[in-house]
Design a protein around this motif. Structure first.
Motif, short mmCIF file in Angstrom:
data_model
loop_
_atom_site.label_atom_id
_atom_site.label_comp_id
_atom_site.label_asym_id
_atom_site.label_seq_id
_atom_site.Cartn_x
_atom_site.Cartn_y
_atom_site.Cartn_z
N ASP A 1 16.13 21.81 75.33
CA ASP A 1 14.92 22.56 75.03
C ASP A 1 15.09 24.13 75.17
O ASP A 1 14.18 24.91 74.55
N GLU A 2 16.06 24.46 75.68
CA GLU A 2 16.26 25.84 76.01
C GLU A 2 17.38 26.35 75.13
O GLU A 2 17.93 25.77 74.37
N PHE A 3 17.16 27.93 74.97
CA PHE A 3 18.45 28.42 74.39
C PHE A 3 19.55 28.27 75.35
O PHE A 3 19.54 28.52 76.71
N THR A 4 20.78 27.82 74.91
CA THR A 4 22.03 27.83 75.51
C THR A 4 22.90 29.07 75.25
O THR A 4 23.37 29.27 73.98
N ILE A 5 23.41 29.92 76.20
CA ILE A 5 24.35 30.97 76.16
C ILE A 5 25.18 31.04 76.79
O ILE A 5 25.33 30.76 78.01
N GLY A 6 26.52 30.95 76.29
CA GLY A 6 27.56 30.56 76.76
C GLY A 6 28.64 31.77 76.68
O GLY A 6 28.74 32.34 75.43
N VAL A 7 29.38 32.05 77.83
CA VAL A 7 30.49 33.17 77.40
C VAL A 7 31.80 32.22 77.72
O VAL A 7 32.07 31.78 79.03
N CYS A 8 32.86 32.35 76.89
CA CYS A 8 34.00 31.77 76.97
C CYS A 8 34.86 32.54 77.66
O CYS A 8 35.09 33.78 77.60
N VAL A 9 35.56 32.07 79.02
CA VAL A 9 36.55 32.73 79.75
C VAL A 9 37.69 32.55 79.88
O VAL A 9 38.74 33.11 80.62
N GLY A 10 38.23 31.49 79.19
CA GLY A 10 39.51 31.01 79.09
C GLY A 10 39.60 29.73 78.21
O GLY A 10 38.79 28.84 77.78
N GLY A 11 40.72 29.85 77.45
CA GLY A 11 41.15 28.67 76.37
C GLY A 11 40.34 28.63 75.15
O GLY A 11 39.57 29.77 74.82
N PHE A 12 40.41 27.67 74.38
CA PHE A 12 39.48 27.70 73.28
C PHE A 12 38.68 26.47 73.14
O PHE A 12 39.28 25.28 73.53
N GLU A 13 37.45 26.57 72.72
CA GLU A 13 36.45 25.50 72.37
C GLU A 13 36.06 25.11 71.13
O GLU A 13 35.93 26.27 70.36
N VAL A 14 35.66 24.24 70.57
CA VAL A 14 35.28 24.01 69.32
C VAL A 14 33.87 23.22 69.57
O VAL A 14 33.86 22.26 70.51
N ILE A 15 33.05 23.56 68.76
CA ILE A 15 31.51 22.91 68.75
C ILE A 15 31.22 22.66 67.65
O ILE A 15 30.98 23.47 66.53
N ASP A 16 30.54 21.36 67.25
CA ASP A 16 29.85 20.81 66.14
C ASP A 16 28.54 21.34 66.06
O ASP A 16 27.89 20.85 67.06
N TYR A 17 28.17 22.17 65.21
CA TYR A 17 26.72 22.99 65.15
C TYR A 17 26.32 23.03 63.68
O TYR A 17 27.03 23.75 62.80
N TYR B 1 20.97 28.52 80.85
CA TYR B 1 20.17 27.69 79.90
C TYR B 1 18.60 28.46 79.98
O TYR B 1 17.93 28.36 81.08
N ALA B 2 18.24 29.35 79.04
CA ALA B 2 16.98 29.98 79.33
C ALA B 2 15.81 29.43 78.45
O ALA B 2 15.80 29.23 77.10
N GLU B 3 14.66 29.58 79.15
CA GLU B 3 13.47 28.97 78.52
C GLU B 3 13.20 30.06 77.13
O GLU B 3 13.43 31.32 77.28
N PRO B 4 12.75 29.37 76.16
CA PRO B 4 12.62 30.42 74.98
C PRO B 4 11.96 31.66 74.92
O PRO B 4 12.27 32.82 74.58
N SER B 5 10.80 31.51 75.85
CA SER B 5 9.83 32.88 76.03
C SER B 5 10.68 33.96 76.67
O SER B 5 10.38 35.18 76.52
N LEU B 6 11.70 33.65 77.65
CA LEU B 6 12.46 34.74 77.91
C LEU B 6 13.32 35.63 76.98
O LEU B 6 13.73 36.80 77.48
#
Length: 309
Positions: free
Chosen positions: A55-71, A109-114
């Protein structure tokens, strides 16, 4: 990036159990009695998230390695130094980019209004989920790390909404509101005085903003413009000043911390070193060592006989 429906209690941490697979959670509060915001510190070698949404915005920062995301019907790849923004309600996955290397990230994980305070036109929309903004990445990572260690409500409310607003203003399709705030200095001084008067349980910035007829973003903008630092940093320095007097009076750091509003001795020590360059214990010892010769000298002068004239 975030699994399952369950969430942990405030400041409670949980983790996965195999190898370097771990997920550590912290819940911060945005101001005293304010809404929660969850912070995740994760490191996975093999774990693969099932498709899910938040329900929230997801804000992520990668700090090591590599990730793949289906989106959004495609696949995105993140690496160190990138920031990922996933809109509320959007299905996504998450997995290591290779079968041999894992990945590590910090997420909130940020409430949209933020993200809408400081922009025009309602909720922001991010066309591109992977962003290249080294300054913002560094700021989000630093705030995440420090608030995960000590989720102080005023610090969380001063830092996270400000960073989320910057994210929306710089990288979404929304237009920013004007930064001009008449009477910024007077507003900042009013906030400063309230924080000083209530240093043991400071009011939330949201409540102060409402009282002053501002948005929280406007309050933060006015305070930073007039004082040069955010509200939590000003209050922390004020608390350090008060702590010095108590340490000089002979109190121990563990006794001083709650008397000036710090969460514990570690919280006091972190800010004491930032402001003065030494730990509270070292400061107390140096003050005592300096005072001792002066006290001995004074006692000797008082014990000398007075010559008759």
């Amino acid at each position: 990036m975030k699994t399952g429906p369950g969430r942990v209690a405030p400041r409670t941490r949980g983790c996965t159990v195999s190898g370097r697979e771990q997920a550590l959670w912290t819940r911060a509060r945005l101001g005293r009695g304010g809404p929660p915001l969850d912070l995740l510190t994760a490191r996975f070698d093999q774990h693969r998230y099932a498709p899910h949404a938040h329900d929230e915005f997801t804000i992520g920062v990668c700090v090591g390695g590599f990730e793949v995301i289906d989106y959004r019907g495609g696949r995105i790849r993140t690496g160190p130094g990138t920031i990922v923004v996933l809109d509320p309600g959007e299905m996504h996955t998450g997995a290591p980019a290779t079968t041999t290397d894992g990945y590590a990230y910090r997420a909130l994980y940020a409430e949209p209004s933020l993200l809408s305070d400081g922009i025009l036109g309602g909720l922001p929309h991010f066309r591109e989920p992977v962003l290249d903004d080294p300054e913002l990445v560094a700021a989000v990572r630093a705030a995440h790390t420090e608030l995960s260690a000590c989720p102080d409500p005023l610090e969380a409310e001063s830092r996270l909404p400000w960073l989320l607003t910057a994210l929306a203003r710089h990288h979404s399709t929304a237009r920013p509101v004007s930064d001009s705030i008449p009477g910024a200095a007077d507003l900042a001084h009013a906030v400063r005085d309230r924080l000083a008067d209530e240093l043991l349980a400071p009011p939330s910035l949201a409540d102060l903003a409402t009282e002053l007829g501002l948005s929280r973003y406007q309050l933060l903008r006015a305070f930073r413009t007039a004082m040069g630092i955010p509200p939590y940093a000003w209050l922390a320095q004020y608390r350090v000043t008060r702590a010095r007097g108590l340490l000089e009076a002979g109190l121990r750091p563990a006794e001083v911390a709650p008397l000036v509003g710090f969460a514990d001795q570690a919280h006091l020590t972190r800010w004491f070193r930032r402001v003065l360059g030494v730990t509270p214990a070292a400061y107390r010892a140096s003050v005592a060592a300096t005072a001792a010769p002066q006290q001995r000298s004074r006692r000797r002068s008082l014990s000398r006989p007075t010559l008759a004239v």
